[in-house]
Design an enzyme around this catalytic site. Structure first.
Site, mmCIF file in Angstrom:
data_model
loop_
_atom_site.group_PDB
_atom_site.id
_atom_site.type_symbol
_atom_site.label_atom_id
_atom_site.label_comp_id
_atom_site.label_asym_id
_atom_site.label_seq_id
_atom_site.Cartn_x
_atom_site.Cartn_y
_atom_site.Cartn_z
ATOM 1 N N ASN A 9 11.095 -31.593 6.694
ATOM 2 C CA ASN A 9 9.966 -32.273 7.327
ATOM 3 C C ASN A 9 10.544 -33.029 8.514
ATOM 4 O O ASN A 9 11.178 -34.060 8.343
ATOM 5 C CB ASN A 9 9.297 -33.231 6.326
ATOM 6 N N LYS A 11 9.057 -34.632 10.771
ATOM 7 C CA LYS A 11 8.285 -35.829 11.135
ATOM 8 C C LYS A 11 8.083 -35.863 12.662
ATOM 9 O O LYS A 11 7.885 -34.808 13.263
ATOM 10 C CB LYS A 11 8.971 -37.084 10.602
ATOM 11 N N HIS A 94 1.388 -36.692 3.090
ATOM 12 C CA HIS A 94 2.686 -37.368 3.118
ATOM 13 C C HIS A 94 2.473 -38.881 3.056
ATOM 14 O O HIS A 94 1.488 -39.396 3.597
ATOM 15 C CB HIS A 94 3.462 -36.985 4.388
ATOM 16 N N GLU A 96 3.704 -41.239 4.637
ATOM 17 C CA GLU A 96 3.560 -41.895 5.943
ATOM 18 C C GLU A 96 2.132 -41.759 6.465
ATOM 19 O O GLU A 96 1.626 -42.653 7.127
ATOM 20 C CB GLU A 96 4.587 -41.321 6.929
ATOM 21 N N GLU A 164 7.580 -37.560 -3.883
ATOM 22 C CA GLU A 164 8.370 -38.389 -2.985
ATOM 23 C C GLU A 164 8.131 -39.861 -3.296
ATOM 24 O O GLU A 164 7.145 -40.446 -2.808
ATOM 25 C CB GLU A 164 7.980 -38.117 -1.525
ATOM 26 N N GLY A 170 13.723 -42.318 3.537
ATOM 27 C CA GLY A 170 14.383 -42.877 4.716
ATOM 28 C C GLY A 170 15.165 -44.151 4.439
ATOM 29 O O GLY A 170 15.569 -44.851 5.355
ATOM 30 N N SER A 210 15.477 -39.193 0.685
ATOM 31 C CA SER A 210 16.924 -39.319 0.892
ATOM 32 C C SER A 210 17.737 -38.226 0.196
ATOM 33 O O SER A 210 18.814 -38.502 -0.337
ATOM 34 C CB SER A 210 17.408 -40.708 0.468
HETATM 35 P P1 13P Z 1 14.115 -38.667 4.026
HETATM 36 O O1 13P Z 1 14.804 -37.415 3.541
HETATM 37 O O2 13P Z 1 14.471 -39.039 5.431
HETATM 38 O O3 13P Z 1 14.247 -39.787 3.048
HETATM 39 O O4 13P Z 1 12.551 -38.308 4.083
HETATM 40 C C1 13P Z 1 11.962 -37.711 2.998
HETATM 41 C C2 13P Z 1 10.620 -37.292 3.372
HETATM 42 O O5 13P Z 1 9.751 -38.107 3.614
HETATM 43 C C3 13P Z 1 10.342 -35.860 3.467
HETATM 44 O O6 13P Z 1 8.996 -35.621 3.601
#
Ligand code: 13P
Length: 248
Positions: A9, A11, A94, A96, A164, A170, A210
Site C-alpha cells: 500500500n 499510500k 483503510h 487512514e 491492521e 507506521g 509495520s
Molecule cells: P506500515 O507498514 O507503514 O506500518 O503501514 C501498514 C499499512 O497501513 C498498510 O496498509
C-alpha cells in the site's frame, strides 16, 4: 489451501516517475515469488504502473473506489475508470481513510459492494485503535466492522481482509505473531459464525502494521495469517521483495 497474498500500500507516496523506477527495480526481484504480489498505488500512478508491470506476475491495485457508478462526486474515482486501466484490487476502509476522511463501516460496505459488482477484488481493512485495545474492546470493534462492513454480502470469493491494528501502522510497533494470529483467528471465527464455515476457511486474511523483512517470516508462519499489507516497507524494492520472498 489459501494462497498467500502480499500487497504493497503505497499510500500518498511516489510520483508516476518514481513509481516506474520502483516497479522496474521490483520486477526481477519478485519474478519467482510464490505468494500473489499486488501493488496498490495512488490513482495518478495507475496508468504508468499498469504499463510497467506488463510481463510480470505483479497485480495492480488502487487505494479506494467510489460507491457510485458515476456523477457528481468530486474527487472520487469509479470502478469503471479503474477497470479500464487494468486495476484488479482495491483497498477499502483503510484506517487512514476511517481516521481522516470520514470512512465508516457503512461506506466501507457500499464501496465493497460496488467493487464486487464490477469485478474488482476488495482488500477490506479492519483494526482497532490503541485506545480500543487498551479498553479491551478489540473483539467488539472488529465484530462491528465485519458485520456492518460485509452486511448483505454472500460471495467472499474475491474478498481479502486485512487486519491492521491502528497502533501498529507506521509506528514500528508490530503485533507479536502470536497476538496477530489470535486476533485474526477471532476474525475468522466471526466470519464463520455469520457467513459460513466454507467462506471462513477460504477467506484470505492479511496482517498489516509495520511488517518488515525482519518480522515477515515469523508473522506469516502463523496458521491464520495469509500474507501482509505493507506500507513503509513497500516503498523500497529490496524490502518489499524480501517480504514477498520471506520463505527463501
Ligand atoms: P506500515 O507498514 O507503514 O506500518 O503501514 C501498514 C499499512 O497501513 C498498510 O496498509
Amino acid at each position: 489451501m489459501r494462497k498467500n497474498i502480499v500487497a504493497g500500500n503505497w499510500k500518498m507516496n511516489k510520483t508516476a516517475k518514481e513509481a516506474e523506477e520502483l516497479i522496474t527495480a521490483l520486477k526481477p526481484l519478485v519474478a519467482k515469488s510464490k505468494p500473489e504480489v499486488v501493488v496498490c498505488v495512488p490513482y495518478t500512478d495507475l496508468w504508468t504502473v499498469a504499463e510497467a508491470i506488463k510481463g510480470s506476475k505483479i497485480h495492480l491495485g488502487a487505494e479506494n473506489v467510489a460507491w457510485a457508478d458515476k456523477g457528481a462526486f468530486t474527487g472520487e474515482i469509479s470502478a469503471e475508470m479503474l477497470k479500464e486501466i487494468g486495476v484488479e484490487y482495491v483497498i477499502i476502509g483503510h484506517s487512514e481513510r476511517r481516521q481522516y476522511f470520514g470512512e465508516t463501516n457503512e461506506t466501507v460496505n457500499k464501496r465493497t459492494k460496488q467493487a464486487l459488482a464490477n469485478g474488482l477484488k476488495p482488500i477490506v481493512c479492519v483494526g482497532e485503535t490503541l485506545e480500543e485495545r487498551e479498553k479491551g474492546r478489540t473483539n467488539r470493534v472488529l465484530k462491528k466492522q465485519i458485520l456492518e462492513g460485509f452486511e448483505g454480502i454472500t460471495d467472499f470469493t474475491n474478498i481479502v481482509v486485512a487486519y491492521e491494528p491502528v497502533w501498529a501502522i507506521g509506528t514500528g510497533k508490530t503485533a507479536t505473531a502470536e497476538d496477530a494470529n489470535k486476533t485474526i483467528g477471532y476474525i475468522r471465527r466471526t466470519i464463520k459464525t455469520n457467513f459460513g464455515e466454507e467462506v471462513a476457511k477460504a477467506l484470505r486474511i492479511q496482517y498489516g502494521g509495520s511488517m518488515k523483512p525482519g518480522n515477515a517470516k515469523e508473522l506469516m508462519a502463523e496458521r491464520n495469517i495469509d500474507g501482509g499489507l505493507i506500507g513503509g516497507a513497500a516503498l523500497k524494492a529490496e524490502d518489499f521483495a524480501a517480504i514477498v520472498n520471506y520463505k527463501d
